[in-house]
Scaffold this motif. Structure first.
Motif, PDB file in Angstrom:
ATOM      1  N   ARG A   1      59.362  43.499  40.024  1.00  0.00           N
ATOM      2  CA  ARG A   1      60.705  42.925  39.983  1.00  0.00           C
ATOM      3  C   ARG A   1      60.707  41.456  40.383  1.00  0.00           C
ATOM      4  NH1 ARG A   1      64.866  46.663  39.516  1.00  0.00           N
ATOM      5  NH2 ARG A   1      63.991  48.589  38.647  1.00  0.00           N
ATOM      6  N   ILE A   2      59.651  41.022  41.059  1.00  0.00           N
ATOM      7  CA  ILE A   2      59.532  39.638  41.512  1.00  0.00           C
ATOM      8  C   ILE A   2      58.200  39.088  41.011  1.00  0.00           C
ATOM      9  CG2 ILE A   2      59.329  38.137  43.542  1.00  0.00           C
ATOM     10  CD1 ILE A   2      61.088  40.110  45.057  1.00  0.00           C
ATOM     11  N   ALA A   3      58.214  37.880  40.468  1.00  0.00           N
ATOM     12  CA  ALA A   3      56.997  37.268  39.935  1.00  0.00           C
ATOM     13  C   ALA A   3      55.967  37.066  41.039  1.00  0.00           C
ATOM     14  CB  ALA A   3      57.329  35.932  39.288  1.00  0.00           C
ATOM     15  N   PRO A   4      54.713  37.487  40.788  1.00  0.00           N
ATOM     16  CA  PRO A   4      53.678  37.444  41.841  1.00  0.00           C
ATOM     17  C   PRO A   4      52.969  36.099  41.958  1.00  0.00           C
ATOM     18  CG  PRO A   4      52.781  38.487  39.894  1.00  0.00           C
ATOM     19  CD  PRO A   4      54.225  38.163  39.566  1.00  0.00           C
TER      20      PRO A   4
ATOM     21  N   ALA B   1      46.560  37.093  43.356  1.00  0.00           N
ATOM     22  CA  ALA B   1      47.208  35.909  42.777  1.00  0.00           C
ATOM     23  C   ALA B   1      46.164  34.921  42.256  1.00  0.00           C
ATOM     24  CB  ALA B   1      48.102  35.244  43.823  1.00  0.00           C
ATOM     25  N   TYR B   2      45.094  34.741  43.020  1.00  0.00           N
ATOM     26  CA  TYR B   2      44.025  33.842  42.580  1.00  0.00           C
ATOM     27  C   TYR B   2      43.319  34.418  41.350  1.00  0.00           C
ATOM     28  CZ  TYR B   2      39.826  30.962  42.609  1.00  0.00           C
ATOM     29  OH  TYR B   2      38.816  30.114  42.241  1.00  0.00           O
ATOM     30  N   ALA B   3      43.010  35.720  41.390  1.00  0.00           N
ATOM     31  CA  ALA B   3      42.285  36.346  40.281  1.00  0.00           C
ATOM     32  C   ALA B   3      43.066  36.257  38.973  1.00  0.00           C
ATOM     33  CB  ALA B   3      41.996  37.811  40.619  1.00  0.00           C
TER      34      ALA B   3
ATOM     35  N   ILE C   1      40.187  43.061  35.220  1.00  0.00           N
ATOM     36  CA  ILE C   1      40.810  43.663  36.403  1.00  0.00           C
ATOM     37  C   ILE C   1      42.154  44.289  36.085  1.00  0.00           C
ATOM     38  CG2 ILE C   1      41.753  43.142  38.712  1.00  0.00           C
ATOM     39  CD1 ILE C   1      39.755  40.764  38.794  1.00  0.00           C
ATOM     40  N   GLU C   2      42.918  43.623  35.231  1.00  0.00           N
ATOM     41  CA  GLU C   2      44.314  43.970  34.985  1.00  0.00           C
ATOM     42  C   GLU C   2      44.526  45.430  34.610  1.00  0.00           C
ATOM     43  OE1 GLU C   2      48.102  42.119  32.499  1.00  0.00           O
ATOM     44  OE2 GLU C   2      46.035  41.667  31.876  1.00  0.00           O
ATOM     45  N   GLY C   3      43.690  45.970  33.727  1.00  0.00           N
ATOM     46  CA  GLY C   3      43.883  47.336  33.256  1.00  0.00           C
ATOM     47  C   GLY C   3      43.675  48.391  34.330  1.00  0.00           C
ATOM     48  N   ARG C   4      42.937  48.060  35.365  1.00  0.00           N
ATOM     49  CA  ARG C   4      42.647  49.030  36.429  1.00  0.00           C
ATOM     50  C   ARG C   4      43.509  48.813  37.672  1.00  0.00           C
ATOM     51  NH1 ARG C   4      36.070  48.174  36.169  1.00  0.00           N
ATOM     52  NH2 ARG C   4      35.694  49.188  34.161  1.00  0.00           N
TER      53      ARG C   4
ATOM     54  N   CYS D   1      34.667  36.052  40.814  1.00  0.00           N
ATOM     55  CA  CYS D   1      35.598  35.042  40.296  1.00  0.00           C
ATOM     56  C   CYS D   1      36.046  34.071  41.385  1.00  0.00           C
ATOM     57  CB  CYS D   1      36.807  35.699  39.641  1.00  0.00           C
ATOM     58  SG  CYS D   1      38.085  36.292  40.778  1.00  0.00           S
ATOM     59  N   GLY D   2      35.666  34.345  42.627  1.00  0.00           N
ATOM     60  CA  GLY D   2      35.985  33.434  43.722  1.00  0.00           C
ATOM     61  C   GLY D   2      37.211  33.797  44.524  1.00  0.00           C
ATOM     62  N   ALA D   3      37.827  34.953  44.224  1.00  0.00           N
ATOM     63  CA  ALA D   3      39.057  35.341  44.926  1.00  0.00           C
ATOM     64  C   ALA D   3      38.810  35.600  46.407  1.00  0.00           C
ATOM     65  CB  ALA D   3      39.658  36.585  44.268  1.00  0.00           C
ATOM     66  N   GLU D   4      37.671  36.214  46.724  1.00  0.00           N
ATOM     67  CA  GLU D   4      37.356  36.478  48.132  1.00  0.00           C
ATOM     68  C   GLU D   4      37.187  35.168  48.889  1.00  0.00           C
ATOM     69  OE1 GLU D   4      34.174  39.006  50.883  1.00  0.00           O
ATOM     70  OE2 GLU D   4      33.601  38.357  48.871  1.00  0.00           O
ATOM     71  N   SER D   5      36.419  34.251  48.330  1.00  0.00           N
ATOM     72  CA  SER D   5      36.187  32.964  48.992  1.00  0.00           C
ATOM     73  C   SER D   5      37.482  32.186  49.149  1.00  0.00           C
ATOM     74  CB  SER D   5      35.182  32.128  48.194  1.00  0.00           C
ATOM     75  OG  SER D   5      33.934  32.774  48.130  1.00  0.00           O
ATOM     76  N   TYR D   6      38.342  32.266  48.135  1.00  0.00           N
ATOM     77  CA  TYR D   6      39.617  31.561  48.203  1.00  0.00           C
ATOM     78  C   TYR D   6      40.484  32.105  49.337  1.00  0.00           C
ATOM     79  CZ  TYR D   6      44.260  29.910  46.997  1.00  0.00           C
ATOM     80  OH  TYR D   6      45.506  29.348  47.054  1.00  0.00           O
TER      81      TYR D   6
END
Length: 358
Positions: A186-189, A273-275, A284-287, A308-313
């Protein structure tokens, strides 16, 4: 002989046990089922880490030495207990919203009540358990608020405490509402919304509330309270970001949370959000958000998030928030609005938050 830390825990536990004992005794008037609910809630509310009330009393001890308040104030212990009751009220409502039956690696209050008549709870069992949790959360929220109102303090202090608890409840509920809106689409992520949600939902009541309450009870100025509120916001956001990292990349046996639960629930975090902004997102999206996500599939998603660097971010955001808290502390020290003893307590808290790494 108990250490100062152990002594704090003992005093908080005693205050909490007294609260539950008094209210269970009153509940007996309304039947065994209602009294049993209070006993079950007491069993689950007691025995926790008491992070928030301990923080309040530690800060109050340091602030009192600087501003002339009573180091062993009974009022501070009682308010600290009320902060823990507020925390448990929020947890109960959160478990209902998330549909969780487990907390701290054991059945939560809902799980216990739902399993009362069999191993596999049916719809009626879950409705009973969740309804009971909502009602108990409401009661504890009321108990906490009344505790602030009945604190044995001056009228001016009481007004400041009541303003604080009102602000805390409104902001925390606003954060939870945004969290649900993010999860339900309902709210943009976007990242800014996610970080604001985390600040409102976690930092406000877990860090800013105990620090600000300690300042008020110790008779500190509004300026000191504002500095501690800002430090609490930064530390609380760092703490929540760490929690999000631990839930995806940490060892579930150590942090005690359901492994991959955030991925299965589709929890919108800074990691996600980063991913979304990387080429890994289609993988990732489908799962993401699949309640039937297997451990192997979840592990694959985790690997995509890592590469993809999401953890480091997310880790860099934690570092930024800790640095921001340190900067506020330095400013407060330079203006001499915070004493050396208070600064030492805050630095100890900074170090504890810093040590929570995946």
């Amino acid at each position: 002989m108990a250490t100062p830390q152990e002594e704090l825990g003992i005093r908080i536990e005693e205050a909490l046990r007294q609260r539950f004992a008094e209210r269970t005794a009153v509940a007996e008037t309304y039947g065994e089922s209602f009294a049993s609910l209070w006993r079950a809630a007491a069993e689950h509310a007691l025995g926790g880490k008491l992070i928030r009330p301990r923080l309040l009393l530690e800060a109050h001890r340091a602030l009192s030495a600087s501003y002339g308040g009573s180091v062993d104030s009974v009022a501070a212990v009682n308010v600290a207990a009320d902060v823990e009751l507020l925390h448990y009220a929020f947890l109960l409502h959160d478990d209902v919203i998330d549909g969780d039956l487990i907390r701290r690696r054991r059945p939560n209050l809902i799980g216990v009540l739902a399993a009362g008549r069999g191993d596999e709870p049916g719809d009626a069992d879950l409705h009973w358990a969740r309804s009971s949790a909502i009602l108990m959360g409401d009661l504890l929220l009321s108990t906490s608020l009344l505790g602030f109102a009945r604190a044995r303090v001056s009228t001016g202090t009481r007004v400041r405490l009541l303003d604080l608890i009102e602000h805390t409840i409104v902001e925390t509920v606003a954060g939870e509402h945004t969290d649900v809106g993010l999860s339900d689409g309902r709210i943009a992520p976007d990242l800014r919304t996610i970080l604001a949600m985390s600040t409102y939902k976690t930092a406000t009541y877990s860090f800013s509330l105990p620090l600000r309450a300690a300042a008020i009870l110790a008779g500190a100025s509004p300026e000191v309270e504002e500095h501690l509120a800002a430090i609490g916001r930064h530390l609380g956001l760092a703490f929540q970001l760490q929690d999000d990292i631990l839930c995806v990349f940490g060892d579930a046996a150590l942090h005690g949370k359901d492994p991959y639960s955030d991925l299965r629930e589709g929890k919108e975090t800074a990691i996600i959000a980063y991913a979304r902004m990387t080429s890994a997102w289609p993988h990732i999206e489908g799962r993401f958000g699949s309640l039937t996500l297997s451990d192997d599939e979840a592990a694959a998603v985790r690997e995509h998030l890592r590469t993809c660097g999401a953890e480091s971010y997310a880790q860099s955001l934690v570092t930024d928030e800790l640095a921001a808290a340190s900067a506020v502390l330095r400013t407060a020290e330079e203006s001499r609005s915070i004493s050396a003893e208070v600064a030492a307590t805050v630095r100890s808290l900074l170090a504890r938050v810093e040590s929570r790494r995946a």
